[in-house]
Each structure stands twice: as structure tokens, then as C-alpha cells.
Motif scaffolding. Structure first.
Motif, short mmCIF file in Angstrom:
data_model
loop_
_atom_site.label_atom_id
_atom_site.label_comp_id
_atom_site.label_asym_id
_atom_site.label_seq_id
_atom_site.Cartn_x
_atom_site.Cartn_y
_atom_site.Cartn_z
N THR A 94 133.82 27.55 93.02
CA THR A 94 134.26 28.74 92.27
C THR A 94 135.14 28.34 91.10
OG1 THR A 94 134.21 30.09 94.29
CG2 THR A 94 135.50 30.93 92.43
N ASP A 95 136.05 27.37 91.32
CA ASP A 95 136.90 26.87 90.23
C ASP A 95 136.06 26.31 89.09
OD1 ASP A 95 139.14 27.53 91.70
OD2 ASP A 95 139.51 25.48 92.42
N GLU A 96 135.02 25.56 89.46
CA GLU A 96 134.17 24.96 88.44
C GLU A 96 133.50 26.04 87.59
OE1 GLU A 96 131.41 22.24 90.14
OE2 GLU A 96 132.97 20.99 91.07
N GLU A 97 133.02 27.08 88.21
CA GLU A 97 132.36 28.16 87.47
C GLU A 97 133.34 28.88 86.55
OE1 GLU A 97 129.15 28.89 87.17
OE2 GLU A 97 128.88 27.04 88.32
N VAL A 98 134.56 29.08 87.03
CA VAL A 98 135.58 29.74 86.21
C VAL A 98 135.90 28.89 84.98
CG1 VAL A 98 137.98 30.49 86.13
CG2 VAL A 98 136.59 31.03 88.12
N ILE A 99 136.08 27.59 85.18
CA ILE A 99 136.41 26.69 84.07
C ILE A 99 135.25 26.61 83.07
CG2 ILE A 99 136.88 24.28 83.46
CD1 ILE A 99 138.39 24.05 86.12
N ARG A 100 134.03 26.53 83.59
CA ARG A 100 132.87 26.51 82.70
C ARG A 100 132.81 27.79 81.87
NH1 ARG A 100 129.55 25.45 86.24
NH2 ARG A 100 129.22 23.21 85.92
N GLY A 101 133.15 28.91 82.48
CA GLY A 101 133.17 30.18 81.76
C GLY A 101 134.23 30.20 80.67
N TYR A 102 135.42 29.64 80.95
CA TYR A 102 136.48 29.57 79.94
C TYR A 102 136.00 28.76 78.72
CZ TYR A 102 140.07 31.28 83.22
OH TYR A 102 140.83 32.05 84.08
N VAL A 103 135.39 27.61 78.99
CA VAL A 103 134.95 26.73 77.91
C VAL A 103 133.93 27.43 77.02
CG1 VAL A 103 133.68 24.60 77.39
CG2 VAL A 103 135.45 24.61 79.16
N LEU A 104 132.96 28.09 77.61
CA LEU A 104 131.90 28.74 76.85
C LEU A 104 132.36 30.04 76.19
CD1 LEU A 104 128.91 28.16 79.29
CD2 LEU A 104 129.36 26.97 77.13
N ASP A 105 133.12 30.85 76.92
CA ASP A 105 133.53 32.16 76.39
C ASP A 105 134.57 32.04 75.28
OD1 ASP A 105 131.82 33.27 78.22
OD2 ASP A 105 133.39 33.83 79.65
N TYR A 106 135.48 31.05 75.41
CA TYR A 106 136.57 30.92 74.44
C TYR A 106 136.34 29.80 73.43
CZ TYR A 106 139.21 33.92 77.66
OH TYR A 106 139.65 34.96 78.45
N ASN A 107 135.17 29.12 73.49
CA ASN A 107 134.87 28.04 72.55
C ASN A 107 135.94 26.95 72.61
OD1 ASN A 107 133.35 26.72 70.60
ND2 ASN A 107 134.46 27.68 68.91
N ILE A 108 136.19 26.46 73.81
CA ILE A 108 137.23 25.46 74.04
C ILE A 108 136.60 24.10 74.25
CG2 ILE A 108 138.99 24.69 75.70
CD1 ILE A 108 139.54 27.64 76.26
N LYS A 109 137.16 23.08 73.62
CA LYS A 109 136.75 21.70 73.88
C LYS A 109 137.63 21.15 75.01
CE LYS A 109 136.05 18.79 70.47
NZ LYS A 109 136.30 17.78 69.39
N LEU A 110 137.00 20.67 76.06
CA LEU A 110 137.74 20.14 77.20
C LEU A 110 137.41 18.66 77.38
CD1 LEU A 110 139.57 20.54 79.67
CD2 LEU A 110 137.54 21.19 80.98
N SER A 111 138.41 17.81 77.17
CA SER A 111 138.27 16.37 77.42
C SER A 111 139.10 16.00 78.63
CB SER A 111 138.72 15.56 76.20
OG SER A 111 137.88 15.81 75.08
N SER A 112 138.67 14.98 79.34
CA SER A 112 139.37 14.58 80.56
C SER A 112 139.66 13.09 80.57
CB SER A 112 138.54 14.94 81.81
OG SER A 112 138.28 16.32 81.88
N ILE A 113 140.85 12.73 81.01
CA ILE A 113 141.20 11.35 81.31
C ILE A 113 141.42 11.29 82.81
CG2 ILE A 113 142.81 9.45 80.93
CD1 ILE A 113 143.45 10.62 78.21
N LEU A 114 140.50 10.66 83.52
CA LEU A 114 140.53 10.65 84.98
C LEU A 114 141.15 9.34 85.48
CD1 LEU A 114 136.97 12.11 85.65
CD2 LEU A 114 139.13 13.32 85.30
N LEU A 115 142.07 9.48 86.43
CA LEU A 115 142.80 8.34 86.98
C LEU A 115 142.53 8.25 88.48
CD1 LEU A 115 146.23 9.20 85.28
CD2 LEU A 115 144.31 7.94 84.28
N PRO A 116 141.31 7.88 88.86
CA PRO A 116 140.96 7.89 90.29
C PRO A 116 141.73 6.85 91.08
CG PRO A 116 139.24 6.83 89.00
CD PRO A 116 140.20 7.40 88.02
N GLU A 117 142.08 7.20 92.30
CA GLU A 117 142.72 6.23 93.17
C GLU A 117 141.72 5.16 93.58
OE1 GLU A 117 144.14 8.85 96.29
OE2 GLU A 117 146.17 8.73 95.49
#
Length: 230
Positions: A94-117
Motif C-alpha cells: 500500500t505504501d508503494e502505491e501511495v508513493i508511486r501516486g505522489y510521484v506521478l500526480d505531483y510530477n516529483i523526481k524521487l532519487s534514493s541512496i540506499l545503505l543496506p545492512e
């Protein structure tokens, strides 16, 4: 802190939000037009003594905090750089769908720096949601060498923001980098040569990374030009 203080492109607009199981606006959106603003922004980054000890991470909470309290009604064109471990327990479907909707609806560029354990994987969702608006995803693993980790983290920041600079002159250029490791450092002397192209201007900065700010064993550093002048 290092990236904000020295490398962030001039006239960038930056706000800072930290999160664990809850989110906090460390600094509201502000234009970076002076060294004083850079320093103020860098100082708002919490040090290790002020980080949350909670094991829970609410990534969606952080994005909602950015949209509702930082950018507010100016969503279009916003570039969010998310720094997280990216593990599978950070987002529900559900979180993933909400975030995907934010990116598309608001024209937001989302970049990630992932620090996996060590020994853990990250969610492929971070890759897929980034590509929707030409964002980037970087994986920075901790190989128990803190300096390598620190340098690669700053390189990820620099490359992500490279596409946001209005003019080429706002983009920092790395001229020379050299790593010195091991040995009897108390008796060692090291030297290197590098050329600074005249087209880069006079705003040249030199930096040295050490693991311990006090016990670094560096006695002195000198620079000489091509004529031998110090």
C-alpha cells in the motif's frame, strides 16, 4: 554535512527532513546563496548522538512530511533525495502505491541512496519508482572502511544533483583524488602531482578525509606550484 557545506550547487533550494518511526523537519526550504546559509543547513544534520534509536522506519511518513510541510503547494519540479536502508520491512505494498501516486500526480523526481545492512537486500521498488521521473538510485554498502563509505556517499549525492544544476559552472569537478592506506604512517612521506585547468576558475578547494579527527597522524601538508613555490 560535507556535501551541503562545500559541494551543493549555488542557488539550490534545499530543505531537510529526518525520519525513523516518525519524521521531523530539520530545516525548511531555503535558497542556498551564501556560505552562511550552507553552514546553517549543514549544522542542522543530527550527529550520531542525536539519532533515533528506534528500529522502525516509516519511509512514507518522511515523504508526506516533505509534501505537506516543506514544499506544500509547490510540488511540481520537486526533487526528493531519500536516504534509507531500503530493506523489505520499510514499505508495504500500500505504501508503494501511495508513493508511486505522489510521484506521478505531483510530477516529483524521487532519487534514493540506499545503505543496506551487510547480508541484506533492498526493495526493487526504489529502482522502479525512481525511473518514473528520471530519478536515480545508488547502493552504498558499508564494507567496514568508514572513509570509503563516506566518499562513496558524497559521490552519490554529487551525481544525483548534477542533473539539477542550471549552469555547468555550478557543478563541482573533481580534479584529483588519491588514497593512502596502511604502513608505518608516523615515518611515511607521500607525494603526488595534479593539474588544475585554468578554465575551472579560482574557486578550488582541497579536502582531506581522515577516520579520526584528532589521532590522524598527519604532521603537515604542503602544496607547491610548477615553479616550486609553496
Amino acid at each position: 554535512q560535507k556535501f551541503i557545506r562545500y559541494d551543493l550547487p549555488v542557488n539550490s533550494n534545499l530543505g531537510i527532513v529526518t525520519f525513523s518511526n516518525s519524521s521531523k523537519v530539520e530545516h525548511s526550504m531555503v535558497q542556498v546563496h551564501s556560505d552562511q546559509v550552507r553552514a546553517r543547513l549543514a549544522d542542522t544534520i543530527p550527529d550520531k548522538y542525536h539519532l533515533s534509536r528506534s528500529e522502525k522506519r516509516c519511509v512514507l511518513c518522511s515523504l508526506q512530511k516533505v509534501l505537506h510541510e516543506v514544499v506544500r503547494d509547490h510540488h511540481a519540479g520537486t526533487h526528493i533525495i531519500l536516504i534509507t536502508q531500503g530493506s523489505s520491512d520499510t514499505l508495504s505494498l500500500t505504501d508503494e502505491e501511495v508513493i508511486r501516486g505522489y510521484v506521478l500526480d505531483y510530477n516529483i523526481k524521487l532519487s534514493s541512496i540506499l545503505l543496506p545492512e551487510t547480508g541484506t537486500s533492498y526493495l526493487p521498488f526504489y529502482d522502479s519508482v525512481g525511473t518514473l521521473m528520471n530519478g536515480k538510485t545508488y547502493i552504498v554498502k558499508n564494507n567496514n572502511h568508514i572513509i570509503d563509505f563516506y566518499v562513496r556517499l558524497n559521490e552519490a549525492f554529487a551525481d544525483i544533483l548534477r542533473s539539477d544544476a542550471r549552469y555547468p559552472t555550478e557543478i563541482p569537478e573533481l580534479v584529483y583524488k588519491q588514497e593512502f592506506v596502511g604502513g608505518d604512517l608516523q615515518a611515511a612521506s607521500t607525494a603526488g602531482n595534479f593539474l588544475i585547468d585554468s578554465t575551472l576558475g579560482r574557486d578550488t578547494q582541497f579536502g582531506i578525509y581522515v577516520e579520526d579527527e584528532e589521532e590522524h597522524l598527519i604532521k603537515s601538508i604542503t602544496f607547491k606550484d610548477s615553479k616550486g613555490k609553496m
